[in-house]
Design a protein around this motif. Sequence first.
Motif, PDB file in Angstrom:
ATOM      1  N   GLU A  60      -9.610 -19.832  80.117  1.00  0.00           N
ATOM      2  CA  GLU A  60     -10.420 -20.612  79.189  1.00  0.00           C
ATOM      3  C   GLU A  60     -11.176 -21.721  79.912  1.00  0.00           C
ATOM      4  OE1 GLU A  60     -12.041 -21.028  75.457  1.00  0.00           O
ATOM      5  OE2 GLU A  60     -10.707 -19.464  76.255  1.00  0.00           O
ATOM      6  N   ASP A  61     -10.551 -22.330  80.907  1.00  0.00           N
ATOM      7  CA  ASP A  61     -11.211 -23.382  81.685  1.00  0.00           C
ATOM      8  C   ASP A  61     -12.469 -22.849  82.363  1.00  0.00           C
ATOM      9  OD1 ASP A  61      -9.320 -25.238  80.963  1.00  0.00           O
ATOM     10  OD2 ASP A  61      -8.183 -25.113  82.829  1.00  0.00           O
TER      11      ASP A  61
ATOM     12  N   ASN B  70     -10.322 -20.916 107.678  1.00  0.00           N
ATOM     13  CA  ASN B  70     -10.672 -21.703 106.500  1.00  0.00           C
ATOM     14  C   ASN B  70      -9.462 -21.693 105.577  1.00  0.00           C
ATOM     15  OD1 ASN B  70     -13.241 -22.335 107.307  1.00  0.00           O
ATOM     16  ND2 ASN B  70     -14.274 -21.294 105.620  1.00  0.00           N
ATOM     17  N   TRP B  71      -8.852 -22.868 105.365  1.00  0.00           N
ATOM     18  CA  TRP B  71      -7.672 -22.970 104.514  1.00  0.00           C
ATOM     19  C   TRP B  71      -8.043 -23.815 103.301  1.00  0.00           C
ATOM     20  CZ3 TRP B  71      -2.740 -20.950 105.998  1.00  0.00           C
ATOM     21  CH2 TRP B  71      -1.719 -21.192 105.071  1.00  0.00           C
ATOM     22  N   MET B  72      -8.228 -23.152 102.168  1.00  0.00           N
ATOM     23  CA  MET B  72      -8.630 -23.827 100.940  1.00  0.00           C
ATOM     24  C   MET B  72      -7.481 -23.783  99.941  1.00  0.00           C
ATOM     25  SD  MET B  72     -11.757 -22.979  98.291  1.00  0.00           S
ATOM     26  CE  MET B  72     -10.838 -21.678  97.448  1.00  0.00           C
ATOM     27  N   THR B  73      -7.022 -24.938  99.518  1.00  0.00           N
ATOM     28  CA  THR B  73      -5.943 -25.021  98.543  1.00  0.00           C
ATOM     29  C   THR B  73      -6.536 -25.327  97.173  1.00  0.00           C
ATOM     30  OG1 THR B  73      -4.307 -25.696 100.191  1.00  0.00           O
ATOM     31  CG2 THR B  73      -3.837 -26.238  97.888  1.00  0.00           C
ATOM     32  N   ALA B  74      -6.308 -24.408  96.238  1.00  0.00           N
ATOM     33  CA  ALA B  74      -6.918 -24.539  94.918  1.00  0.00           C
ATOM     34  C   ALA B  74      -6.195 -25.554  94.047  1.00  0.00           C
ATOM     35  CB  ALA B  74      -6.929 -23.176  94.225  1.00  0.00           C
ATOM     36  N   GLY B  75      -4.842 -25.569  94.116  1.00  0.00           N
ATOM     37  CA  GLY B  75      -4.096 -26.479  93.250  1.00  0.00           C
ATOM     38  C   GLY B  75      -4.456 -26.256  91.789  1.00  0.00           C
ATOM     39  N   LYS B  76      -4.831 -27.346  91.109  1.00  0.00           N
ATOM     40  CA  LYS B  76      -5.118 -27.266  89.672  1.00  0.00           C
ATOM     41  C   LYS B  76      -6.468 -26.628  89.356  1.00  0.00           C
ATOM     42  CE  LYS B  76      -6.766 -32.062  89.748  1.00  0.00           C
ATOM     43  NZ  LYS B  76      -6.458 -33.439  89.289  1.00  0.00           N
ATOM     44  N   GLY B  77      -7.299 -26.397  90.388  1.00  0.00           N
ATOM     45  CA  GLY B  77      -8.538 -25.683  90.125  1.00  0.00           C
ATOM     46  C   GLY B  77      -9.650 -26.008  91.104  1.00  0.00           C
ATOM     47  N   ILE B  78     -10.303 -24.974  91.620  1.00  0.00           N
ATOM     48  CA  ILE B  78     -11.440 -25.128  92.518  1.00  0.00           C
ATOM     49  C   ILE B  78     -12.315 -23.890  92.345  1.00  0.00           C
ATOM     50  CG2 ILE B  78     -10.479 -23.930  94.536  1.00  0.00           C
ATOM     51  CD1 ILE B  78     -11.591 -26.211  96.284  1.00  0.00           C
ATOM     52  N   SER B  79     -13.592 -24.015  92.661  1.00  0.00           N
ATOM     53  CA  SER B  79     -14.452 -22.840  92.731  1.00  0.00           C
ATOM     54  C   SER B  79     -15.137 -22.837  94.095  1.00  0.00           C
ATOM     55  CB  SER B  79     -15.496 -22.842  91.613  1.00  0.00           C
ATOM     56  OG  SER B  79     -16.491 -23.833  91.838  1.00  0.00           O
TER      57      SER B  79
ATOM     58  N   ILE C 211     -15.702 -26.833  87.766  1.00  0.00           N
ATOM     59  CA  ILE C 211     -17.118 -26.982  88.092  1.00  0.00           C
ATOM     60  C   ILE C 211     -17.520 -26.049  89.221  1.00  0.00           C
ATOM     61  CG2 ILE C 211     -17.108 -29.367  87.284  1.00  0.00           C
ATOM     62  CD1 ILE C 211     -17.235 -30.212  90.246  1.00  0.00           C
ATOM     63  N   LEU C 212     -18.821 -25.804  89.332  1.00  0.00           N
ATOM     64  CA  LEU C 212     -19.371 -24.972  90.396  1.00  0.00           C
ATOM     65  C   LEU C 212     -19.636 -25.813  91.638  1.00  0.00           C
ATOM     66  CD1 LEU C 212     -21.945 -22.930  88.293  1.00  0.00           C
ATOM     67  CD2 LEU C 212     -19.738 -22.130  89.158  1.00  0.00           C
ATOM     68  N   PRO C 213     -19.747 -25.168  92.807  1.00  0.00           N
ATOM     69  CA  PRO C 213     -20.131 -25.908  94.015  1.00  0.00           C
ATOM     70  C   PRO C 213     -21.476 -26.593  93.802  1.00  0.00           C
ATOM     71  CG  PRO C 213     -19.345 -23.715  94.588  1.00  0.00           C
ATOM     72  CD  PRO C 213     -19.476 -23.742  93.092  1.00  0.00           C
ATOM     73  N   PRO C 214     -21.602 -27.883  94.108  1.00  0.00           N
ATOM     74  CA  PRO C 214     -22.858 -28.591  93.853  1.00  0.00           C
ATOM     75  C   PRO C 214     -24.040 -28.034  94.640  1.00  0.00           C
ATOM     76  CG  PRO C 214     -21.338 -29.953  95.135  1.00  0.00           C
ATOM     77  CD  PRO C 214     -20.565 -28.770  94.663  1.00  0.00           C
TER      78      PRO C 214
END
Length: 304
Positions: free
Chosen positions: A267-268, A92-101, A275-278
């Motif tokens: 702060e974000d 599993n390769w997840m790239t966060a970049g500017k933001g992910i949860s 946002i959270l996972p839907p």
Amino acid sequence: MLDIVIESRQAEITSGFAVRRILPYQLRRMVGPFIFMDHGGPISIPKVAATNLDVLPHPHIGLSTVSYLFSGNVTHRDSLGVEQIIRPGEVNWMTAGKGISHSERFEDPAMLAGGELEMIQTWVALPEKDEEGDPSFKNYTAEQLPVFTDKGIWMRLIAGDAYGLTSNVNTTSPLFYVHVILDQGARFGLPTGHSERGAYIAKGSVEVSGITYNSGKLLVFTKGVDPLIIAKEPTTLMLLGGEHLGERYIWWNFVSSRKERIEQAKEDWKQGRIILPPNDNHEFIPLPLDKSKPAGGPPPGALS
């Protein structure tokens, strides 16, 4: 020959789920672009309440999380709407970049009925030009990853380039990440062509230059040295490294080349701007109490 030997330290991810934390380390924060490494398990699921193992939704910026399992399986859900079960040998390769949860849940009935869980998770820092890119996720099956065998040697190239092989995994900087299994007495060398290289002993023990090193240690080798690694018993190694990207700040689950970006990410998350996972948005990990500067010690956060 050896630049440093890093001894793993115990860290608790959730109640009842302790891991061996290898990176970051006070005297060696990164190996190539790899800035974080945890070894979770092996753990027998019936001994622990499954819900205690779950890693609730939490944020990332400025990195790629790389999840790789030896046994068991984990359900990944993220704020892009992805839901993916990862199984042994997959990536599993997840790239966060500017933001992910995302969250990691242990839900498979077969595993909970008596299976075992063991996994390695690393974080790969992103080049500065990619730190604020759009987040993304991709699962790669075991069949998509190159495998090489020789007498007493089996290896899977998880990501990057090594030993004349190239992985299908999409990366943003030059690196290598390899799962190696050695029979007792097998002789093995590190990949060449990379300025920073390390070998984590997940199981077993190896001899290098007449000295034996046991499981739980990360051996980081001096640039330009080509060591001979001899397996003293059946041994599993995780080889990793690549090109250095420059200094990075790390705090909790955030990585960045800029201190102020870490503060913004805090702060974000507090304000709900990540946002959270839907399909997993009823609970989450709150921002930890900040007792350290962004450039301080190992993050207090989750396995991923």
